[in-house]
Design a protein around this motif. Structure first.
Motif, mmCIF file in Angstrom:
data_model
loop_
_atom_site.group_PDB
_atom_site.id
_atom_site.type_symbol
_atom_site.label_atom_id
_atom_site.label_comp_id
_atom_site.label_asym_id
_atom_site.label_seq_id
_atom_site.Cartn_x
_atom_site.Cartn_y
_atom_site.Cartn_z
ATOM 1 N N ALA A 236 42.993 31.089 42.963
ATOM 2 C CA ALA A 236 42.025 30.481 43.876
ATOM 3 C C ALA A 236 40.721 31.269 43.857
ATOM 4 N N ARG A 237 39.632 30.615 44.185
ATOM 5 C CA ARG A 237 38.320 31.269 44.125
ATOM 6 C C ARG A 237 38.154 32.323 45.220
ATOM 7 N N PHE A 238 38.693 32.045 46.394
ATOM 8 C CA PHE A 238 38.500 32.940 47.542
ATOM 9 C C PHE A 238 39.752 33.786 47.765
ATOM 10 N N HIS A 239 39.548 35.103 47.891
ATOM 11 C CA HIS A 239 40.638 36.055 48.124
ATOM 12 C C HIS A 239 40.321 36.887 49.365
ATOM 13 N N VAL A 240 41.339 37.147 50.169
ATOM 14 C CA VAL A 240 41.187 38.062 51.307
ATOM 15 C C VAL A 240 41.672 39.438 50.872
ATOM 16 N N ILE A 241 40.853 40.460 51.081
ATOM 17 C CA ILE A 241 41.243 41.823 50.765
ATOM 18 C C ILE A 241 41.025 42.701 51.996
ATOM 19 N N GLY A 242 41.703 43.832 52.020
ATOM 20 C CA GLY A 242 41.577 44.755 53.135
ATOM 21 C C GLY A 242 40.342 45.624 53.016
ATOM 22 N N ARG A 249 37.441 49.552 45.154
ATOM 23 C CA ARG A 249 37.899 48.305 44.538
ATOM 24 C C ARG A 249 36.742 47.543 43.907
ATOM 25 N N ALA A 250 35.624 47.486 44.637
ATOM 26 C CA ALA A 250 34.469 46.759 44.108
ATOM 27 C C ALA A 250 33.963 47.401 42.821
ATOM 28 N N THR A 251 33.875 48.719 42.794
ATOM 29 C CA THR A 251 33.414 49.425 41.597
ATOM 30 C C THR A 251 34.337 49.151 40.415
ATOM 31 N N ARG A 252 35.639 49.150 40.668
ATOM 32 C CA ARG A 252 36.606 48.908 39.596
ATOM 33 C C ARG A 252 36.510 47.474 39.081
ATOM 34 N N LYS A 253 36.396 46.505 39.988
ATOM 35 C CA LYS A 253 36.306 45.100 39.561
ATOM 36 C C LYS A 253 35.020 44.822 38.790
ATOM 37 N N PHE A 254 33.920 45.447 39.226
ATOM 38 C CA PHE A 254 32.665 45.261 38.506
ATOM 39 C C PHE A 254 32.765 45.829 37.091
ATOM 40 N N GLU A 264 30.396 38.866 37.275
ATOM 41 C CA GLU A 264 30.841 39.815 38.298
ATOM 42 C C GLU A 264 31.332 39.070 39.538
ATOM 43 N N PRO A 265 32.399 39.566 40.172
ATOM 44 C CA PRO A 265 32.876 38.931 41.399
ATOM 45 C C PRO A 265 31.930 39.224 42.565
ATOM 46 N N LEU A 266 32.141 38.534 43.646
ATOM 47 C CA LEU A 266 31.316 38.691 44.846
ATOM 48 C C LEU A 266 32.159 39.318 45.958
ATOM 49 N N PHE A 267 31.668 40.434 46.505
ATOM 50 C CA PHE A 267 32.357 41.112 47.601
ATOM 51 C C PHE A 267 31.521 40.963 48.879
ATOM 52 N N ILE A 268 32.165 40.462 49.927
ATOM 53 C CA ILE A 268 31.474 40.245 51.204
ATOM 54 C C ILE A 268 32.271 40.920 52.320
ATOM 55 N N GLU A 290 22.949 41.901 53.359
ATOM 56 C CA GLU A 290 22.399 43.119 52.756
ATOM 57 C C GLU A 290 23.410 43.681 51.753
ATOM 58 N N ARG A 291 22.916 44.099 50.578
ATOM 59 C CA ARG A 291 23.798 44.641 49.546
ATOM 60 C C ARG A 291 23.678 46.169 49.533
ATOM 61 N N ASP A 292 24.825 46.874 49.493
ATOM 62 C CA ASP A 292 24.797 48.330 49.479
ATOM 63 C C ASP A 292 24.831 48.854 48.050
ATOM 64 N N GLU A 293 24.876 50.187 47.892
ATOM 65 C CA GLU A 293 24.810 50.806 46.579
ATOM 66 C C GLU A 293 26.054 50.547 45.731
ATOM 67 N N PHE A 294 27.147 50.072 46.362
ATOM 68 C CA PHE A 294 28.372 49.774 45.617
ATOM 69 C C PHE A 294 28.448 48.313 45.187
ATOM 70 N N GLY A 295 27.473 47.507 45.604
ATOM 71 C CA GLY A 295 27.462 46.097 45.239
ATOM 72 C C GLY A 295 28.127 45.188 46.260
ATOM 73 N N VAL A 296 28.505 45.722 47.416
ATOM 74 C CA VAL A 296 29.154 44.930 48.464
ATOM 75 C C VAL A 296 28.086 44.340 49.381
ATOM 76 N N TRP A 297 28.229 43.059 49.682
ATOM 77 C CA TRP A 297 27.291 42.378 50.581
ATOM 78 C C TRP A 297 27.811 42.467 52.026
ATOM 79 N N HIS A 298 26.924 42.841 52.946
ATOM 80 C CA HIS A 298 27.289 43.025 54.354
ATOM 81 C C HIS A 298 26.593 41.988 55.225
#
Length: 540
Positions: A236-242, A249-254, A264-268, A290-298
């Motif tokens: 599925a396109r949408f995944h729930v993560i802790g 995790r974001a750094t590894r997936k990127f 690249e996947p999208l982390f929110i 807002e996107r942080d230095e790890f690529g995660v959107w807040h």
């Protein structure tokens, strides 16, 4: 962690400890883990909670029996039977997470609103009884709340949070800005964020993958609230993560996506803590992701009230006292508390006496403070402490003591020979020579507070031999500590004599100079003899 309720109240809220076991009634505002800590070990009938909260608790604590709970519905009032007097309890929506409520207690102890964790928007506050918050501005409150136990999680944050609805729209917009992204990871595993998942599922007509092993709590919550949006298909396109280790995790997936030449996947992460703790929070946008230095959107999605919302709610509720449920004492920083919740005069019928299980005095208690204007309410997580205190050294207090007498203990009243001590305080102030001096405030029969100067403790240098064993050193240190504690010299008869400074202190109180117990003198002598036998340097 929630605070213990004062001893003068027959109920506890969100605390499960030996101290809470002494209460006859127990209330649970919602099913977040920090509010259920200890529930499995300390529980007794009855526990009041909403039906959804009860269902979640029974899943998390299968050893509990359903008969332990008493269901309470939002907007409904129940009568709690108590030997010291029945009281009313009404539950109101806390605007925090599914099943979360605020409790309004009305009884002989006064009118108390416990918010638990809450988001006090205008709609949430207006759901409270009109006698406490009228609908029209020109109408005064018919009744007044004696206490509000308030969620001040973001009481020191000056940001004005967007509404939940606006924050969810920002999540949708962020996803639409990345139409080619094949996988979207949503850090929404906390109870209260499932509303985001429900809206995303509706907006994009897609199910959401929730892994039961990686996010078990979220899986159970969604199973109770909206099972139709879940799928066990990991494609599925949408995944729930802790949230734990989200940046890793974001750094590894990127990195994996770049190595495989994939999009690249999208982390929110919808949360407020990133904004509240950011060093440049004032320059962050609260209307866009807002996107942080790890690529995660807040996205600033808050289930707690902002400082602005707390101030607005208190101005309308107008309580006599405010106590923060989120230590440290964050309510002290609120403008309403500074302006209205410090009293220079406590009336005989003030609710503070009932709150701490104290008998109201015959005369009012007065506190004469220095006219500097900076006196504040000091909230205490320990309910046995006074909640009124000022920070001025140049004052004289005159406070009426409660009728209930304190217990006599060796290191309390009996040690100084005072008959009616009701209050102890310590202060540090800067002396004339620039050094800090310690003062002890005590209260006597005539209730006049006297400031007694205490000499600073000076540690004597140790005279340990160099080549002795570790055990010998421990014995020597213990003996010297006892000698410095007694601070005296040994007489010929083996007794310990106090030095002149301590003698003057005791005699100024018209108290006999104490002597150490014979057992303590004997212990010191035996310790000294053992050291002499084991010390090879002394033998030579």
């Amino acid at each position: 962690m929630p605070i213990e309720m004062p001893k003068g109240l027959p109920f506890s809220v969100d605390t499960w400890s030996p101290a809470s076991d002494e209460k006859k009634h127990h209330f649970l505002t919602h099913a977040h883990w920090d509010h259920m800590a200890g529930l499995g070990a300390h529980f007794s009938y009855p526990v009041y909670a909403t039906r959804l909260t009860k269902s979640l608790v029974l899943h998390f604590f299968p050893q509990l029996d359903e008969s332990l709970f008493v269901e309470i519905e939002i907007g409904k009032t129940i009568i709690a039977k108590d030997p010291e007097g029945d009281f009313k309890v009404t539950a109101y929506d806390a605007n925090h997470c599914p099943g979360a409520v605020m409790f309004l207690f009305e009884g002989t102890f006064g009118n108390i609103l416990h918010t638990g964790d809450c988001r006090l928007t205008k709609d949430t506050v207006k759901n409270l009884p009109t006698k406490y918050i009228p609908n029209k501005k020109d109408i005064e409150n018919i009744a007044q709340l004696d206490y509000v136990f308030l969620d001040c999680t973001f009481g020191q944050c000056s940001l004005e949070f967007p509404t939940k609805k606006a924050a969810i729209q920002q999540v949708k917009t962020c996803i639409k800005m990345h139409p080619n992204t094949q996988v979207v990871y949503l850090s929404c595993d906390l109870l209260g964020q499932e509303e985001i998942l429900i809206e995303i599922s509706k907006e994009f007509q897609s199910s959401i993958y929730v892994d039961q092993l990686s996010v078990p709590d979220c899986f159970q919550v969604i199973s109770h609230i909206a099972p139709e949006i879940m799928t066990n298909d990991s494609s599925a396109r949408f995944h729930v993560i802790g949230f734990p280790k989200l940046n890793e995790r974001a750094t590894r997936k990127f990195s994996e996506a770049r190595n495989n030449n994939e999009q690249e996947p999208l982390f929110i992460r919808p949360s407020t803590y990133w904004y509240a703790s950011h060093e440049d929070a004032e320059n962050l946008s609260l209307t866009n992701a807002e996107r942080d230095e790890f690529g995660v959107w807040h996205i600033c999605y808050s289930m707690h009230s902002s400082r602005h919302e707390l101030e607005w709610a208190l101005r309308h509720l107008k309580p006599k006292w405010v106590v923060s449920t989120t230590p440290p004492c964050l309510a002290m920083d609120l403008a309403y508390v500074k302006k209205h919740c410090f009293k220079t005069r406590l009336e005989a019928d003030d609710p503070i006496w009932k709150l701490f299980n104290l008998s109201s005095p015959e005369k009012c208690a007065t506190i004469a403070c220095a006219s500097n204007g900076n006196s504040e309410v000091v909230e205490c997580t320990n309910a046995s402490k006074s909640i009124v205190e000022d920070s001025k050294p140049d004052r004289k207090r005159k406070i009426c003591s409660p009728l209930k007498k304190q217990e006599v203990t060796l290191f309390g009243r009996a040690r100084l020979g005072l008959e009616e001590i009701q209050l102890w305080e310590k202060e540090e102030e800067e002396g004339e020579n620039g050094k800090k001096e310690c003062h002890v405030l005590t209260m006597e029969k005539d209730l006049e507070v006297e400031i007694v100067s205490v000499e600073p403790f000076v540690e004597q240098p140790s005279s340990l031999p160099v080549n002795i064993s570790l055990k010998d050193k421990e014995l020597q240190v213990d003996r010297e500590k006892m000698e410095m504690t007694l601070n005296g010299n040994k007489n010929r008869d083996g007794s310990i004599e106090m030095n002149e400074s301590l003698k003057k202190l005791y005699r100024s109180r018209n108290v006999p100079v104490p002597r150490p117990l014979p057992s303590l003198v004997e212990l010191m002598s035996s310790t000294k003899r053992v050291r002499l036998v084991l010390d090879p340097v002394k033998k030579e």
